[in-house]
Motif scaffolding. Structure first.
Motif, PDB file in Angstrom:
ATOM      1  N   ASN A 179      32.647  -5.181 -16.735  1.00  0.00           N
ATOM      2  CA  ASN A 179      33.325  -6.417 -16.395  1.00  0.00           C
ATOM      3  C   ASN A 179      32.763  -6.966 -15.085  1.00  0.00           C
ATOM      4  O   ASN A 179      32.295  -6.214 -14.229  1.00  0.00           O
ATOM      5  CB  ASN A 179      34.826  -6.186 -16.245  1.00  0.00           C
ATOM      6  CG  ASN A 179      35.468  -5.739 -17.544  1.00  0.00           C
ATOM      7  OD1 ASN A 179      35.107  -6.224 -18.613  1.00  0.00           O
ATOM      8  ND2 ASN A 179      36.409  -4.818 -17.451  1.00  0.00           N
ATOM      9  N   ARG A 180      32.842  -8.289 -14.927  1.00  0.00           N
ATOM     10  CA  ARG A 180      32.388  -8.886 -13.673  1.00  0.00           C
ATOM     11  C   ARG A 180      33.250  -8.344 -12.538  1.00  0.00           C
ATOM     12  O   ARG A 180      34.478  -8.396 -12.587  1.00  0.00           O
ATOM     13  CB  ARG A 180      32.494 -10.408 -13.745  1.00  0.00           C
ATOM     14  CG  ARG A 180      31.988 -11.102 -12.501  1.00  0.00           C
ATOM     15  CD  ARG A 180      32.037 -12.607 -12.655  1.00  0.00           C
ATOM     16  NE  ARG A 180      31.598 -13.266 -11.434  1.00  0.00           N
ATOM     17  CZ  ARG A 180      31.587 -14.586 -11.277  1.00  0.00           C
ATOM     18  NH1 ARG A 180      31.985 -15.378 -12.257  1.00  0.00           N
ATOM     19  NH2 ARG A 180      31.183 -15.106 -10.146  1.00  0.00           N
ATOM     20  N   SER A 181      32.586  -7.795 -11.512  1.00  0.00           N
ATOM     21  CA  SER A 181      33.286  -7.130 -10.415  1.00  0.00           C
ATOM     22  C   SER A 181      32.835  -7.697  -9.082  1.00  0.00           C
ATOM     23  O   SER A 181      31.752  -8.288  -8.975  1.00  0.00           O
ATOM     24  CB  SER A 181      33.013  -5.622 -10.443  1.00  0.00           C
ATOM     25  OG  SER A 181      33.376  -5.048 -11.684  1.00  0.00           O
ATOM     26  N   THR A 182      33.642  -7.513  -8.061  1.00  0.00           N
ATOM     27  CA  THR A 182      33.295  -7.963  -6.719  1.00  0.00           C
ATOM     28  C   THR A 182      32.684  -6.818  -5.929  1.00  0.00           C
ATOM     29  O   THR A 182      32.756  -5.646  -6.328  1.00  0.00           O
ATOM     30  CB  THR A 182      34.537  -8.469  -5.977  1.00  0.00           C
ATOM     31  OG1 THR A 182      35.441  -7.363  -5.804  1.00  0.00           O
ATOM     32  CG2 THR A 182      35.223  -9.572  -6.755  1.00  0.00           C
ATOM     33  N   LEU A 183      32.105  -7.157  -4.791  1.00  0.00           N
ATOM     34  CA  LEU A 183      31.612  -6.112  -3.900  1.00  0.00           C
ATOM     35  C   LEU A 183      32.742  -5.199  -3.437  1.00  0.00           C
ATOM     36  O   LEU A 183      32.531  -4.001  -3.232  1.00  0.00           O
ATOM     37  CB  LEU A 183      30.916  -6.737  -2.687  1.00  0.00           C
ATOM     38  CG  LEU A 183      29.467  -7.198  -2.878  1.00  0.00           C
ATOM     39  CD1 LEU A 183      28.949  -7.848  -1.598  1.00  0.00           C
ATOM     40  CD2 LEU A 183      28.571  -6.027  -3.269  1.00  0.00           C
ATOM     41  N   ALA A 184      33.938  -5.748  -3.293  1.00  0.00           N
ATOM     42  CA  ALA A 184      35.070  -4.910  -2.887  1.00  0.00           C
ATOM     43  C   ALA A 184      35.337  -3.825  -3.916  1.00  0.00           C
ATOM     44  O   ALA A 184      35.610  -2.663  -3.573  1.00  0.00           O
ATOM     45  CB  ALA A 184      36.319  -5.771  -2.692  1.00  0.00           C
ATOM     46  N   GLU A 185      35.241  -4.178  -5.188  1.00  0.00           N
ATOM     47  CA  GLU A 185      35.455  -3.181  -6.245  1.00  0.00           C
ATOM     48  C   GLU A 185      34.313  -2.166  -6.283  1.00  0.00           C
ATOM     49  O   GLU A 185      34.529  -0.977  -6.543  1.00  0.00           O
ATOM     50  CB  GLU A 185      35.616  -3.899  -7.583  1.00  0.00           C
ATOM     51  CG  GLU A 185      36.911  -4.692  -7.683  1.00  0.00           C
ATOM     52  CD  GLU A 185      36.933  -5.642  -8.855  1.00  0.00           C
ATOM     53  OE1 GLU A 185      37.954  -5.660  -9.579  1.00  0.00           O
ATOM     54  OE2 GLU A 185      35.941  -6.386  -9.044  1.00  0.00           O
ATOM     55  N   ALA A 186      33.089  -2.616  -6.027  1.00  0.00           N
ATOM     56  CA  ALA A 186      31.963  -1.685  -5.955  1.00  0.00           C
ATOM     57  C   ALA A 186      32.111  -0.748  -4.758  1.00  0.00           C
ATOM     58  O   ALA A 186      31.836   0.456  -4.855  1.00  0.00           O
ATOM     59  CB  ALA A 186      30.646  -2.457  -5.864  1.00  0.00           C
ATOM     60  N   ARG A 187      32.569  -1.293  -3.613  1.00  0.00           N
ATOM     61  CA  ARG A 187      32.804  -0.439  -2.435  1.00  0.00           C
ATOM     62  C   ARG A 187      33.860   0.611  -2.743  1.00  0.00           C
ATOM     63  O   ARG A 187      33.751   1.755  -2.305  1.00  0.00           O
ATOM     64  CB  ARG A 187      33.260  -1.280  -1.231  1.00  0.00           C
ATOM     65  CG  ARG A 187      32.256  -2.276  -0.702  1.00  0.00           C
ATOM     66  CD  ARG A 187      32.618  -2.736   0.719  1.00  0.00           C
ATOM     67  NE  ARG A 187      34.019  -3.047   0.873  1.00  0.00           N
ATOM     68  CZ  ARG A 187      34.580  -4.246   0.702  1.00  0.00           C
ATOM     69  NH1 ARG A 187      33.821  -5.266   0.328  1.00  0.00           N
ATOM     70  NH2 ARG A 187      35.870  -4.436   0.898  1.00  0.00           N
ATOM     71  N   GLY A 412      25.837  -0.894 -10.445  1.00  0.00           N
ATOM     72  CA  GLY A 412      24.762  -1.878 -10.514  1.00  0.00           C
ATOM     73  C   GLY A 412      24.862  -2.795 -11.706  1.00  0.00           C
ATOM     74  O   GLY A 412      23.853  -3.319 -12.168  1.00  0.00           O
ATOM     75  N   MET A 413      26.084  -3.003 -12.229  1.00  0.00           N
ATOM     76  CA  MET A 413      26.265  -3.860 -13.402  1.00  0.00           C
ATOM     77  C   MET A 413      27.291  -4.956 -13.120  1.00  0.00           C
ATOM     78  O   MET A 413      28.430  -4.661 -12.739  1.00  0.00           O
ATOM     79  CB  MET A 413      26.715  -3.035 -14.612  1.00  0.00           C
ATOM     80  CG  MET A 413      25.738  -1.957 -15.049  1.00  0.00           C
ATOM     81  SD  MET A 413      26.298  -1.043 -16.517  1.00  0.00           S
ATOM     82  CE  MET A 413      26.009  -2.272 -17.802  1.00  0.00           C
ATOM     83  N   GLU A 414      26.855  -6.206 -13.256  1.00  0.00           N
ATOM     84  CA  GLU A 414      27.748  -7.361 -13.187  1.00  0.00           C
ATOM     85  C   GLU A 414      28.575  -7.388 -11.898  1.00  0.00           C
ATOM     86  O   GLU A 414      29.800  -7.466 -11.914  1.00  0.00           O
ATOM     87  CB  GLU A 414      28.678  -7.388 -14.403  1.00  0.00           C
ATOM     88  CG  GLU A 414      27.996  -7.794 -15.693  1.00  0.00           C
ATOM     89  CD  GLU A 414      27.517  -9.252 -15.666  1.00  0.00           C
ATOM     90  OE1 GLU A 414      28.373 -10.155 -15.591  1.00  0.00           O
ATOM     91  OE2 GLU A 414      26.296  -9.468 -15.706  1.00  0.00           O
ATOM     92  N   ILE A 415      27.892  -7.329 -10.761  1.00  0.00           N
ATOM     93  CA  ILE A 415      28.563  -7.342  -9.464  1.00  0.00           C
ATOM     94  C   ILE A 415      28.297  -8.681  -8.771  1.00  0.00           C
ATOM     95  O   ILE A 415      27.169  -9.172  -8.749  1.00  0.00           O
ATOM     96  CB  ILE A 415      28.078  -6.180  -8.574  1.00  0.00           C
ATOM     97  CG1 ILE A 415      28.266  -4.845  -9.302  1.00  0.00           C
ATOM     98  CG2 ILE A 415      28.845  -6.162  -7.255  1.00  0.00           C
ATOM     99  CD1 ILE A 415      27.692  -3.658  -8.555  1.00  0.00           C
ATOM    100  N   THR A 416      29.351  -9.246  -8.208  1.00  0.00           N
ATOM    101  CA  THR A 416      29.263 -10.560  -7.562  1.00  0.00           C
ATOM    102  C   THR A 416      29.226 -10.423  -6.051  1.00  0.00           C
ATOM    103  O   THR A 416      30.071  -9.752  -5.452  1.00  0.00           O
ATOM    104  CB  THR A 416      30.460 -11.437  -7.955  1.00  0.00           C
ATOM    105  OG1 THR A 416      30.503 -11.559  -9.380  1.00  0.00           O
ATOM    106  CG2 THR A 416      30.339 -12.829  -7.341  1.00  0.00           C
ATOM    107  N   ALA A 417      28.238 -11.054  -5.444  1.00  0.00           N
ATOM    108  CA  ALA A 417      28.114 -11.103  -3.988  1.00  0.00           C
ATOM    109  C   ALA A 417      28.156 -12.555  -3.541  1.00  0.00           C
ATOM    110  O   ALA A 417      27.886 -13.480  -4.317  1.00  0.00           O
ATOM    111  CB  ALA A 417      26.813 -10.449  -3.531  1.00  0.00           C
ATOM    112  N   GLN A 418      28.479 -12.759  -2.275  1.00  0.00           N
ATOM    113  CA  GLN A 418      28.473 -14.101  -1.685  1.00  0.00           C
ATOM    114  C   GLN A 418      27.148 -14.312  -0.970  1.00  0.00           C
ATOM    115  O   GLN A 418      26.745 -13.503  -0.143  1.00  0.00           O
ATOM    116  CB  GLN A 418      29.623 -14.252  -0.695  1.00  0.00           C
ATOM    117  CG  GLN A 418      29.741 -15.631  -0.081  1.00  0.00           C
ATOM    118  CD  GLN A 418      30.229 -16.662  -1.093  1.00  0.00           C
ATOM    119  OE1 GLN A 418      31.133 -16.395  -1.851  1.00  0.00           O
ATOM    120  NE2 GLN A 418      29.620 -17.832  -1.086  1.00  0.00           N
ATOM    121  N   THR A 419      26.449 -15.398  -1.295  1.00  0.00           N
ATOM    122  CA  THR A 419      25.191 -15.723  -0.643  1.00  0.00           C
ATOM    123  C   THR A 419      25.280 -17.133  -0.059  1.00  0.00           C
ATOM    124  O   THR A 419      26.272 -17.840  -0.241  1.00  0.00           O
ATOM    125  CB  THR A 419      24.012 -15.652  -1.634  1.00  0.00           C
ATOM    126  OG1 THR A 419      24.098 -16.754  -2.551  1.00  0.00           O
ATOM    127  CG2 THR A 419      24.028 -14.343  -2.420  1.00  0.00           C
TER     128      THR A 419
END
Length: 534
Positions: A179-187, A412-419
């Motif tokens: 599922n699309r995840s945020t950096l917070a969820e990856a952290r 490393g799958m479907e992670i959203t970062a702010q750029t």
């Protein structure tokens, strides 16, 4: 922070082969024909029985002639050779490492079989240690999405299918498992928020397609930059425009490492770390010479961490030697496993196949990718994440293997970062690697005296086993920052042991299949080497 150790993080998706830029001693030690000093791809460039000037697609050309990285012990002799023909030119020279980038026809290098047999060409001069081809490097692209229904297991041949275990997909994460995840969820998956460490005082060089400056994400924490594609410096006064990202890949990597966003969902793993930007690829890619220049630049700046998103199916001796140089200088090297797991030969990408004399404490860390999960032990290895053991591309002879495997895994799958250009959602081992880079920054923040072995040992022994994966797929398991900070280095214990014990039967069977595939690939490498006269 005074530099204690340098961490090099290499990720991902691009295509490169033999890379120029290593020291003469290291470059000549492995990955080249011991008789001719030529790298494997150099033998194919203008190779064959009678030589010629045919060029593989990956070879970078300068004025129509291929580029060569030449390691020598006599610069003046090389200059005399270059000046003796209008078709030869020394493009650059690295005095510290006695290496040059040279443009010349393949026939002048002497890559043909008869030239090698008769000792003709530059490679036969006694002052030349080794020669590799300068490569074109493509910009990173995300892996193609694959569902469980459309996935095709590796083809092992009829005999292997009859004698070996079946390839079960239990424990592999496909598109529907991410599922699309945020950096917070990856952290959260890597337990990065369970510490007060924030990377303060740690400097990270991002070698990629550039980083677009955004004051809301980085403040004044971008401290230097250079564009190696166009060979120009970047400055704060110029708003770092010379090193803006060409395709957004470097933007994602830098954000995952060190963004200090106002929204916690987009905060990087080490949000107080400082960034140096080395732009080694443009909109149309770059060359291996640009990448090696970027590595040297980062080393000269005494940075603590380098994040580099590059990789290839073909082993390259020169960049491997550059990695070894960094390790010898107290550098921890963290490299992405690659995103081509469905290709044959099976095996992790180069330079992730780099190994030192003791792979479990040499400071070289290979990163696999998983999906994002609430419990690390329940994660699945990404369908695209390349597996071990390395089938032989990292050997001197092409017929043996040093057996490189992933060291650890990270999401490393479907992670959203702010750029700077807004939200960006990407997948790849490129995305897993900066999470490990940030983890290393937190470790160095709290343990600034950790050496290369201790960084690797802490990250691997502190990892959480992933039940559905094999150790050839995820190494020691999922990185856990809190456990890495508290784990004592243990060089006497196999850090794959817990992952090997935790894997389900399907994962153990896949590990056995990968071993069979690697053995078959070793035979193919030997056949190719024999066919081209090696």
């Amino acid at each position: 922070m005074q530099r204690k150790t340098l961490v090099l993080v290499v990720a991902s998706l691009t295509v490169l082969a033999s890379i120029g830029g290593a020291s003469a001693a290291a470059f000549g030690a492995q990955g080249v024909d011991p008789d001719s000093g030529l790298g494997g791809l150099a033998q194919q460039t203008g190779g064959g029985l009678f030589g010629g000037d045919q060029l593989p697609d990956e070879v970078a050309t300068f004025g129509g002639d291929p580029g060569w990285h030449v390691a020598v012990d006599d610069r003046s002799a090389l200059e005399d050779w270059a000046n003796s023909s209008d078709q030869r030119e020394i493009l650059s020279y690295d005095a510290e490492h006695n290496t040059s980038v040279v443009a010349a026809p393949a026939s002048h290098i002497g890559t043909g079989y008869l030239d090698r047999l008769l000792g003709n060409g530059l490679h036969a001069r006694d002052y030349v240690q080794s020669i590799a081809v300068v490569q074109e490097v493509d910009t990173p692209e995300p892996p193609e999405p694959v569902s469980r229904e459309t996935f095709e297991a590796p083809d092992r041949g009829i005999i292997a299918d009859l004698r070996g275990p079946s390839y079960a997909t239990a424990g592999i994460a496909f598109t529907e498992d991410a599922n699309r995840s945020t950096l917070a969820e990856a952290r959260a998956t890597i337990n990065a928020d369970a510490t007060t460490a924030d990377g303060s005082g740690v400097t990270v060089a991002v070698l990629d397609d550039g980083v677009t400056y955004d004051s809301t994400l980085y403040g004044n924490r971008i401290v230097d930059g250079h564009d190696f594609v166009a060979d120009r410096d970047a400055t704060a006064a110029g708003n770092w425009e010379n090193v803006s990202s060409a395709n957004g890949h470097g933007d994602w990597v830098a954000s995952a490492i060190a963004a200090n966003a106002s929204n916690d969902s987009f905060v990087g793993v080490a949000p107080d770390a400082e960034i140096l930007v080395g732009k080694t690829m443009g909109a149309n890619g770059g060359t291996s010479a640009d990448i090696v220049d970027g590595l040297r630049w980062a080393n000269e700046h005494d940075v603590d961490i380098v994040s580099m998103s590059l990789g290839s199916q073909m082993y390259n001796a020169a960049i491997d030697a550059a990695v070894q140089d960094l390790v010898d200088n107290g550098t921890v090297v963290v490299i992405a496993a690659g995103n081509s797991a469905g290709q044959i030969p099976v095996g992790i990408a180069s330079p992730a196949d780099s190994l030192g004399e003791d792979p479990q404490q040499d400071g070289i860390i290979t990163v696999a990718a998983t999906n994002v999960t609430a419990n690390a032990s329940d994660a699945g290895v990404a369908h695209f994440s390349q597996r071990g053991p390395d089938p032989g591309a990292a050997s001197t002879t092409f017929g043996a293997t040093r057996g490189a495997d992933p060291t650890v895994a990270a999401p490393g799958m479907e992670i959203t970062a702010q750029t700077a250009d807004g939200e960006s959602t990407l997948s790849g081992t490129s995305m897993a690697t900066p999470l490990v880079s940030g983890s290393a920054a937190l470790l160095l923040d709290q343990h600034p005296d950790a050496n290369v072995s201790e960084v690797e040992q802490r990250l691997a022994h502190g990892a959480t086993p992933i039940n559905g994966s094999g150790y050839h797929e995820v190494g020691a398991g999922m990185v856990d920052v809190e456990q890495a900070l508290d784990t004592q280095p243990d060089p006497d214990t196999d850090y794959y042991a817990d992952q090997r014990e935790a894997r389900i039967a399907a994962a153990a069977d896949r590990d056995a299949i990968y071993e069979t595939l690697a053995a078959d690939a070793r035979g193919r490498w030997a056949s190719v080497q024999e066919a081209i006269g090696g």
